[in-house]
Design a protein around this motif. Structure first.
Motif, PDB file in Angstrom:
ATOM      1  N   LEU A  87       3.498  11.613   9.056  1.00 13.66           N
ATOM      2  CA  LEU A  87       3.851  10.455   9.883  1.00 13.66           C
ATOM      3  C   LEU A  87       4.836   9.563   9.148  1.00 13.66           C
ATOM      4  N   ASP A  88       4.589   9.350   7.879  1.00 16.84           N
ATOM      5  CA  ASP A  88       5.499   8.580   7.022  1.00 16.84           C
ATOM      6  C   ASP A  88       6.894   9.187   7.062  1.00 16.84           C
ATOM      7  N   ALA A  89       6.974  10.509   6.867  1.00 17.00           N
ATOM      8  CA  ALA A  89       8.270  11.194   6.846  1.00 17.00           C
ATOM      9  C   ALA A  89       8.973  11.078   8.192  1.00 17.00           C
ATOM     10  N   LEU A 100       1.062  -0.381  10.423  1.00 19.14           N
ATOM     11  CA  LEU A 100       1.146   0.708   9.444  1.00 19.14           C
ATOM     12  C   LEU A 100       1.615   0.167   8.095  1.00 19.14           C
ATOM     13  N   ILE A 101       2.577  -0.740   8.124  1.00 20.66           N
ATOM     14  CA  ILE A 101       3.058  -1.362   6.892  1.00 20.66           C
ATOM     15  C   ILE A 101       1.924  -2.139   6.226  1.00 20.66           C
ATOM     16  N   ARG A 157       6.684   1.574   0.949  1.00 18.42           N
ATOM     17  CA  ARG A 157       7.717   1.775  -0.077  1.00 18.42           C
ATOM     18  C   ARG A 157       8.814   2.710   0.432  1.00 18.42           C
ATOM     19  N   SER A 158       8.394   3.807   1.050  1.00 21.79           N
ATOM     20  CA  SER A 158       9.356   4.789   1.563  1.00 21.79           C
ATOM     21  C   SER A 158      10.194   4.195   2.689  1.00 21.79           C
ATOM     22  N   LEU A 159       9.535   3.484   3.602  1.00 22.84           N
ATOM     23  CA  LEU A 159      10.240   2.883   4.735  1.00 22.84           C
ATOM     24  C   LEU A 159      11.254   1.849   4.265  1.00 22.84           C
ATOM     25  N   GLN A 173      18.313   0.347   2.056  1.00 21.56           N
ATOM     26  CA  GLN A 173      19.202   0.769   0.974  1.00 21.56           C
ATOM     27  C   GLN A 173      20.614   0.215   1.163  1.00 21.56           C
ATOM     28  N   GLN A 174      21.168   0.376   2.369  1.00 18.50           N
ATOM     29  CA  GLN A 174      22.521  -0.124   2.619  1.00 18.50           C
ATOM     30  C   GLN A 174      22.556  -1.647   2.635  1.00 18.50           C
ATOM     31  N   LEU A 175      21.509  -2.257   3.204  1.00 17.46           N
ATOM     32  CA  LEU A 175      21.491  -3.710   3.313  1.00 17.46           C
ATOM     33  C   LEU A 175      21.456  -4.385   1.954  1.00 17.46           C
TER      34      LEU A 175
END
Length: 221
Positions: free
Chosen positions: A65-67, A114-115, A127-129, A135-137
């Motif tokens: 689900l995370d992925a 979920l978070i 962490r993954s989300l 990353q870009q922001l």
């Protein structure tokens, strides 16, 4: 034969995605350890045996689900425009508004829960989300923050590293999580635009932007 195998694989992947979509609210309410495989199977409308045919364990379901969530996470509206702007104080303000708006209004209740559950557990999902979504922001934010510093728009001693980004992120996320219970957990319940403006001005001042720069670059409402 290859076409048939490919079709079966696609059907299998669609079934897995359907299961993950169905079980997400259960994980959101109860977390990885609180949810049972019986509840997950019931939510997906299948037997536990069939659930285990698709996923070897409850943990595997959660990580799948995370992925899926991070893979399908769409860039926030307005990001493309910001990416093509030169680094300026104005772009910094736009970037902050994008972060605050996305966290306050872009997260569904299920994703926000979920978070929250992830933060109470091992933090892997959150962490993954955050890593993939922001990353870009982060890069845009830091470039713009440095540009604001060069333009003299930051007060002396203001943070000029990622701490300013995460201050913005954590404040907006905290407000979003506090809105999850019904009734909400705090007495502060302003209209959405008023809440956005209050948080924006708090953040802009908090990261050290001078009032003259705020008045020039930020339009409330």
């Amino acid at each position: 034969m290859y076409g048939m195998a490919n079709g079966k694989r696609m059907q299998h992947e669609k079934r897995r995605e359907a299961i993950l979509t169905a079980v997400a609210p259960i994980f959101a309410r109860k977390g990885l350890h609180g949810a049972t495989t019986r509840e997950l199977a019931a939510a997906a409308g299948i037997s536990e045996a069939l659930l285990y045919k698709h996923f070897p364990s409850k943990s595997a379901i959660f990580h799948a689900l995370d992925a899926m969530e991070t893979q399908h996470a769409l860039p926030p509206p307005g990001l493309e425009l910001i990416l093509h702007m030169p680094p300026t104080t104005g772009r910094l303000v736009r970037c902050i508004r994008l972060i605050v708006t996305q966290l306050l209004h872009g997260e569904s209740d299920t994703e926000a829960r979920l978070i929250a559950q992830s933060l109470l557990d091992d933090g892997d999902y959150a962490r993954s989300l955050f890593a993939k979504r922001h990353q870009q922001l982060v890069a845009v934010f830091l470039d713009s923050l440095q540009a604001a510093a060069k333009a003299g728009d930051l007060r002396k001693g203001a943070a000029r590293d990622e701490s300013a980004f995460w201050l913005t992120h954590h404040l907006a996320l905290g407000v979003r999580l506090l809105k999850l219970p019904m009734p909400v957990a705090t007495e502060w319940q302003p209209p959405e635009e008023e809440a956005l403006d209050t948080i924006m001005l708090f953040v802009l001042r908090g990261i050290g932007l001078k009032n003259s720069a705020i008045n020039h670059h930020y339009v409330a409402g």
